[in-house]
Design an enzyme around this catalytic site. Structure first.
Site, PDB file in Angstrom:
ATOM      1  N   ARG A  57       0.826  -1.217   0.000  1.00 37.88           N
ATOM      2  CA  ARG A  57       0.000   0.000   0.000  1.00 37.88           C
ATOM      3  C   ARG A  57       0.857   1.263   0.000  1.00 37.88           C
ATOM      4  NH1 ARG A  57      -4.951  -1.057   4.163  1.00 37.88           N
ATOM      5  NH2 ARG A  57      -5.981  -2.720   2.998  1.00 37.88           N
ATOM      6  N   ASP A 168     -15.395   9.370   9.189  1.00 39.17           N
ATOM      7  CA  ASP A 168     -14.288   8.441   8.974  1.00 39.17           C
ATOM      8  C   ASP A 168     -12.989   9.239   9.029  1.00 39.17           C
ATOM      9  OD1 ASP A 168     -14.306   5.347   7.738  1.00 39.17           O
ATOM     10  OD2 ASP A 168     -12.417   6.414   7.456  1.00 39.17           O
TER      11      ASP A 168
HETATM   12  C1  LIG Z   1     -13.679  -1.987   7.582  1.00 37.61           C
HETATM   13  S1  LIG Z   1     -14.273  -0.330   7.528  1.00 37.61           S
HETATM   14  C2  LIG Z   1     -15.874  -0.532   8.266  1.00 37.61           C
HETATM   15  C3  LIG Z   1     -16.956   0.171   7.486  1.00 37.61           C
HETATM   16  C4  LIG Z   1     -18.365  -0.036   8.039  1.00 37.61           C
HETATM   17  N1  LIG Z   1     -18.479   0.462   9.380  1.00 37.61           N
HETATM   18  C5  LIG Z   1     -18.769  -1.486   7.967  1.00 37.61           C
HETATM   19  O1  LIG Z   1     -18.818  -2.180   8.973  1.00 37.61           O
HETATM   20  O2  LIG Z   1     -19.046  -1.964   6.859  1.00 37.61           O
HETATM   21  C6  LIG Z   1     -13.337   0.444   8.856  1.00 37.61           C
HETATM   22  C7  LIG Z   1     -13.304   1.968   8.736  1.00 37.61           C
HETATM   23  O3  LIG Z   1     -12.794   2.508   9.959  1.00 37.61           O
HETATM   24  C8  LIG Z   1     -12.045   3.650   9.649  1.00 37.61           C
HETATM   25  N2  LIG Z   1     -11.153   3.991  10.760  1.00 37.61           N
HETATM   26  C9  LIG Z   1     -10.069   3.319  11.195  1.00 37.61           C
HETATM   27  N3  LIG Z   1      -9.468   3.967  12.199  1.00 37.61           N
HETATM   28  C10 LIG Z   1     -10.209   5.075  12.438  1.00 37.61           C
HETATM   29  C11 LIG Z   1     -10.112   6.162  13.352  1.00 37.61           C
HETATM   30  N4  LIG Z   1      -9.116   6.239  14.236  1.00 37.61           N
HETATM   31  N5  LIG Z   1     -11.047   7.128  13.290  1.00 37.61           N
HETATM   32  C12 LIG Z   1     -12.056   7.065  12.391  1.00 37.61           C
HETATM   33  N6  LIG Z   1     -12.201   6.083  11.495  1.00 37.61           N
HETATM   34  C13 LIG Z   1     -11.296   5.094  11.516  1.00 37.61           C
HETATM   35  C14 LIG Z   1     -11.312   3.242   8.370  1.00 37.61           C
HETATM   36  O4  LIG Z   1     -10.856   4.358   7.641  1.00 37.61           O
HETATM   37  C15 LIG Z   1     -12.373   2.434   7.636  1.00 37.61           C
HETATM   38  O5  LIG Z   1     -13.058   3.203   6.679  1.00 37.61           O
END
Ligand SMILES: C[S@@+](CC[C@H](N)C(=O)[O-])C[C@H]1O[C@@H](n2cnc3c(N)ncnc32)[C@H](O)[C@@H]1O
Length: 297
Positions: A57, A168
């Site tokens: 990445r 996000d």
């Molecule tokens: C796997 S996705 C989950 C999306 C959705 N909630 C679902 O369950 O389908 C995880 C998301 O968490 C976000 N994320 C990770 N660390 C974070 C943080 N410290 N603050 C806000 N968002 C975060 C990532 O950018 C990503 O878009």
């Protein structure tokens, strides 16, 4: 005879951390430094098994910046000038897998325990307030699913003060969410009775676009869950934080859950991901179903 080429799947790094047949040097020290930065800036814990993922990445970022090694890249990130690269670093390391109606039992629960009761209680009283937060909303499928459930469950939603906050840390996924255009095949994830809220686009239906009916309920905002304090005023009726905390270590996750509890109304709902659970019992939360918790009144 030439040395046999090592199997790239089994062994990616030479004795000095030099990659076998790889484009960039990527040593243990580079990996550890990037892991520490990710942890500090996002709360995300990257285990050793994520080494290859991080390499591939971030290689794109090295190429874009014309850098020759991970050492230069991590030194840049840790320098005052590197602050401008942090956003791309975070966008590169976050994992954004999601889909419409993922873990659909949460949306049945949202319909039955939030949308329908709200609709019944507020039908003769316009202007009632309902707030839902999709924390870690990725490319928007989760908040649009919530919006679809509220649209169907609250027929006069326009007469009330109903809002979904979608946040996000990753700015790329947020723009995709706000744009609201998805591959046409995403329609397969959407149950029949909700499909009319999602419009096909193009003469051959090459994309799925989200119409104003759903968009108008959602505000997409950039928010790192690790920042203190969160900027939101007011409490939520429900918080979705699904498949986000799996990337955090135990103490980070526990602290975050305490903060979600403070941000929920008494009686409000917390939905978490399928592989997540609250460690032990939480004084202010009761288990209310599969990966569903309720703030005690
Ligand atoms: C796997 S996705 C989950 C999306 C959705 N909630 C679902 O369950 O389908 C995880 C998301 O968490 C976000 N994320 C990770 N660390 C974070 C943080 N410290 N603050 C806000 N968002 C975060 C990532 O950018 C990503 O878009």
């Amino acid at each position: 005879m030439a040395n046999p080429q090592p199997n790239q799947d089994a062994l990616d790094f030479g004795p000095e951390g030099a990659p076998y047949g790889r484009e960039f040097q990527f040593s243990d020290a580079d990996f550890r430094s990037l892991v520490a930065l990710a942890r500090e800036r996002t709360g995300i814990s990257l285990s050793d098994s994520k080494r290859n993922l991080i390499y591939s990445r971030l290689s794109r970022r090295l190429r874009a910046l014309g850098m020759m090694s991970f050492r230069s890249y991590r030194e840049y990130l840790n320098s005052p000038d590197g602050e401008q690269e942090i956003e791309s670093f975070i966008n590169s390391i976050s994992t954004n897998l999601t889909k419409f109606f993922r873990e659909s039992h949460h949306f049945d629960h949202l319909r039955d325990r939030v949308a329908l009761p709200f609709s019944q209680a507020s039908s003769s009283r316009p202007g009632q307030r309902l707030r839902i937060w999709s924390a870690g909303c990725s490319t928007g499928e989760e908040p649009y699913t919530i919006a679809a459930v509220l649209r169907r469950g609250i027929p006069d939603v326009e007469r009330h003060d109903v809002k979904i906050l979608a946040t996000d840390i990753d700015t790329d996924v947020l723009s995709k969410g706000a744009n609201g255009e998805y591959p046409a095949a995403s329609i397969d994830d959407i149950p029949e009775n909700y499909r009319s809220l999602f419009q096909p686009k193009g003469s051959r239906g090459t994309a799925l676009v989200i119409g104003g009916e759903l968009k108008s309920l959602i505000s997409f905002r950039h928010l790192n869950l690790m920042v203190h304090p969160w900027p939101m005023r007011g409490l939520f009726d429900a918080i979705f934080c699904r498949n986000v905390m799996i990337y955090f270590d135990g103490p980070t996750k526990a602290a975050l859950i305490d903060r979600f509890v403070e941000q929920l109304k008494p009686g409000g709902w917390l939905y978490i991901g399928h592989s997540e659970s609250l460690l032990g019992t939480h004084t202010h939360l009761s288990h209310a179903g599969r990966t569903i918790y309720r703030r005690n009144s």
